[in-house]
Design a protein around this motif. Structure first.
Motif, PDB file in Angstrom:
ATOM      1  N   TYR A  61      29.636  45.780  39.511  1.00 50.88           N
ATOM      2  CA  TYR A  61      30.714  46.287  38.673  1.00 50.88           C
ATOM      3  C   TYR A  61      30.704  45.587  37.323  1.00 50.88           C
ATOM      4  N   VAL A  62      31.210  46.296  36.321  1.00 53.28           N
ATOM      5  CA  VAL A  62      31.415  45.723  34.994  1.00 53.28           C
ATOM      6  C   VAL A  62      32.878  45.929  34.635  1.00 53.28           C
ATOM      7  N   LEU A  63      33.545  44.839  34.264  1.00 56.23           N
ATOM      8  CA  LEU A  63      34.933  44.897  33.809  1.00 56.23           C
ATOM      9  C   LEU A  63      34.925  44.573  32.327  1.00 56.23           C
ATOM     10  N   GLY A  64      35.252  45.568  31.515  1.00 57.50           N
ATOM     11  CA  GLY A  64      35.250  45.393  30.066  1.00 57.50           C
ATOM     12  C   GLY A  64      36.654  45.480  29.499  1.00 57.50           C
TER      13      GLY A  64
ATOM     14  N   THR B  29      39.141  49.907  45.123  1.00 52.71           N
ATOM     15  CA  THR B  29      39.168  48.786  44.185  1.00 52.71           C
ATOM     16  C   THR B  29      40.400  48.938  43.309  1.00 52.71           C
ATOM     17  N   TYR B  30      40.820  47.836  42.699  1.00 57.09           N
ATOM     18  CA  TYR B  30      41.947  47.912  41.774  1.00 57.09           C
ATOM     19  C   TYR B  30      41.883  46.750  40.787  1.00 57.09           C
ATOM     20  N   VAL B  31      42.476  46.974  39.625  1.00 51.40           N
ATOM     21  CA  VAL B  31      42.538  45.966  38.569  1.00 51.40           C
ATOM     22  C   VAL B  31      43.998  45.611  38.353  1.00 51.40           C
TER      23      VAL B  31
ATOM     24  N   GLU C  11      39.533  40.600  47.500  1.00 51.80           N
ATOM     25  CA  GLU C  11      38.644  39.572  46.972  1.00 51.80           C
ATOM     26  C   GLU C  11      38.326  39.878  45.510  1.00 51.80           C
ATOM     27  N   PRO C  12      38.411  38.895  44.623  1.00 50.79           N
ATOM     28  CA  PRO C  12      38.091  39.141  43.212  1.00 50.79           C
ATOM     29  C   PRO C  12      36.604  39.388  43.001  1.00 50.79           C
ATOM     30  N   LEU C  13      36.289  40.413  42.205  1.00 48.71           N
ATOM     31  CA  LEU C  13      34.900  40.749  41.890  1.00 48.71           C
ATOM     32  C   LEU C  13      34.537  40.377  40.459  1.00 48.71           C
ATOM     33  N   CYS C  14      35.461  40.592  39.524  1.00 51.67           N
ATOM     34  CA  CYS C  14      35.256  40.287  38.106  1.00 51.67           C
ATOM     35  C   CYS C  14      36.596  39.840  37.524  1.00 51.67           C
ATOM     36  N   GLU C  15      36.518  39.027  36.474  1.00 53.95           N
ATOM     37  CA  GLU C  15      37.749  38.604  35.807  1.00 53.95           C
ATOM     38  C   GLU C  15      37.468  38.412  34.322  1.00 53.95           C
ATOM     39  N   ARG C  16      38.407  38.822  33.489  1.00 52.10           N
ATOM     40  CA  ARG C  16      38.310  38.649  32.041  1.00 52.10           C
ATOM     41  C   ARG C  16      39.648  38.143  31.522  1.00 52.10           C
ATOM     42  N   LEU C  17      39.597  37.267  30.521  1.00 46.89           N
ATOM     43  CA  LEU C  17      40.793  36.738  29.887  1.00 46.89           C
ATOM     44  C   LEU C  17      40.765  37.074  28.406  1.00 46.89           C
ATOM     45  N   ILE C  18      41.929  37.410  27.859  1.00 48.60           N
ATOM     46  CA  ILE C  18      42.048  37.642  26.417  1.00 48.60           C
ATOM     47  C   ILE C  18      43.351  37.008  25.941  1.00 48.60           C
ATOM     48  N   PHE C  19      43.411  36.699  24.656  1.00 50.00           N
ATOM     49  CA  PHE C  19      44.656  36.214  24.073  1.00 50.00           C
ATOM     50  C   PHE C  19      45.367  37.382  23.415  1.00 50.00           C
ATOM     51  N   VAL C  20      46.628  37.573  23.780  1.00 54.15           N
ATOM     52  CA  VAL C  20      47.446  38.643  23.224  1.00 54.15           C
ATOM     53  C   VAL C  20      48.362  38.036  22.176  1.00 54.15           C
TER      54      VAL C  20
ATOM     55  N   THR D  38      41.828  41.162  36.494  1.00 58.56           N
ATOM     56  CA  THR D  38      40.962  40.884  37.638  1.00 58.56           C
ATOM     57  C   THR D  38      40.692  42.163  38.408  1.00 58.56           C
ATOM     58  N   LEU D  39      39.422  42.415  38.727  1.00 65.02           N
ATOM     59  CA  LEU D  39      39.018  43.534  39.577  1.00 65.02           C
ATOM     60  C   LEU D  39      38.878  43.007  40.999  1.00 65.02           C
ATOM     61  N   PHE D  40      39.568  43.664  41.945  1.00 64.48           N
ATOM     62  CA  PHE D  40      39.547  43.273  43.358  1.00 64.48           C
ATOM     63  C   PHE D  40      38.918  44.378  44.198  1.00 64.48           C
ATOM     64  N   ASN D  41      38.310  43.983  45.337  1.00 63.69           N
ATOM     65  CA  ASN D  41      37.831  44.973  46.294  1.00 63.69           C
ATOM     66  C   ASN D  41      38.952  45.278  47.293  1.00 63.69           C
ATOM     67  N   LYS D  42      38.669  46.130  48.293  1.00 58.45           N
ATOM     68  CA  LYS D  42      39.716  46.556  49.229  1.00 58.45           C
ATOM     69  C   LYS D  42      40.243  45.415  50.089  1.00 58.45           C
ATOM     70  N   LEU D  43      39.504  44.315  50.191  1.00 56.31           N
ATOM     71  CA  LEU D  43      39.957  43.157  50.966  1.00 56.31           C
ATOM     72  C   LEU D  43      40.771  42.175  50.111  1.00 56.31           C
TER      73      LEU D  43
END
Length: 190
Positions: free
Chosen positions: A71-74, A97-99, A144-153, A137-142
């Motif tokens: 997966y790619v989380l952009g 999956t869910y973010v 579990e985190p698959l990808c994570e990105r941080l940004i400053f707002v 954060t992108l999670f699978n059905k269990l």
């Protein structure tokens, strides 16, 4: 890319990504505070390393094995909002999956993947967010985190107007100074 000195200060760095034959695939360098970014698309079956130069010293860091699917989380930020995009590689589904997006300990977005989709996208208006570091954060059905990105707002909703006033226009040496400070947010609340 983030480079930190031993005292937690950002420091400049430059480098390149090379394949197993030593061919340069991409070069990069940090900007202010030792931060930077660069695009890079690895090829399945290839092996890569980062060759990093800090000062006059060169370091080599091997990449982990490139997976055939994933997966790619952009996250892209503009003045008006944040675009969140998740893409699954061919043969991989976003089913179950869910973010989630968190900011200041609160969830502000939930994006659910669906069966048959290989890409999902959502736009989040920045004016509805407060200042701070947002974590996606992108999670699978269990769960579990698959990808994570941080940004400053940096949200205009958090802007404050600061007004200073003093009791006199000019002061003599060593005279007492009285200053009044008034803080007001965009809604006019003191």
């Amino acid at each position: 890319v983030k480079t930190m000195a031993s005292k937690e200060y950002g420091m400049p760095m430059e480098g390149k990504i090379v394949d197993k034959a030593g061919n340069t695939k991409v070069t990069f360098r940090t900007y202010k505070f030792g931060l930077g970014s660069f695009p890079f698309m690895p090829e399945v079956g290839e092996e890569y390393a980062a060759v990093v130069k800090v000062g006059n010293t060169e370091y080599v860091y091997e990449f982990p094995k490139i997976q055939e699917s994933g997966y790619v989380l952009g996250i892209k930020q503009s003045r008006v909002g944040i675009n969140v995009k998740v893409t699954a590689s061919e043969g991989t589904s976003l089913a179950d999956t869910y973010v989630t997006g968190h900011l200041r300990g609160r969830t502000f977005c939930y994006i659910k993947g669906e069966e048959g989709l290989t890409s999902i996208s959502a736009d989040i208006p920045q004016k509805k967010l407060l200042d701070g570091v947002a974590t996606f954060t992108l999670f699978n059905k269990l769960g579990e985190p698959l990808c994570e990105r941080l940004i400053f707002v940096e949200s205009p909703a958090d802007n404050l107007e600061v007004n200073l006033s003093s009791d006199q226009k000019r002061y003599k040496k060593r005279s007492q100074v009285k200053i009044s400070i008034a803080l007001e947010d965009l809604s006019g609340v003191n």
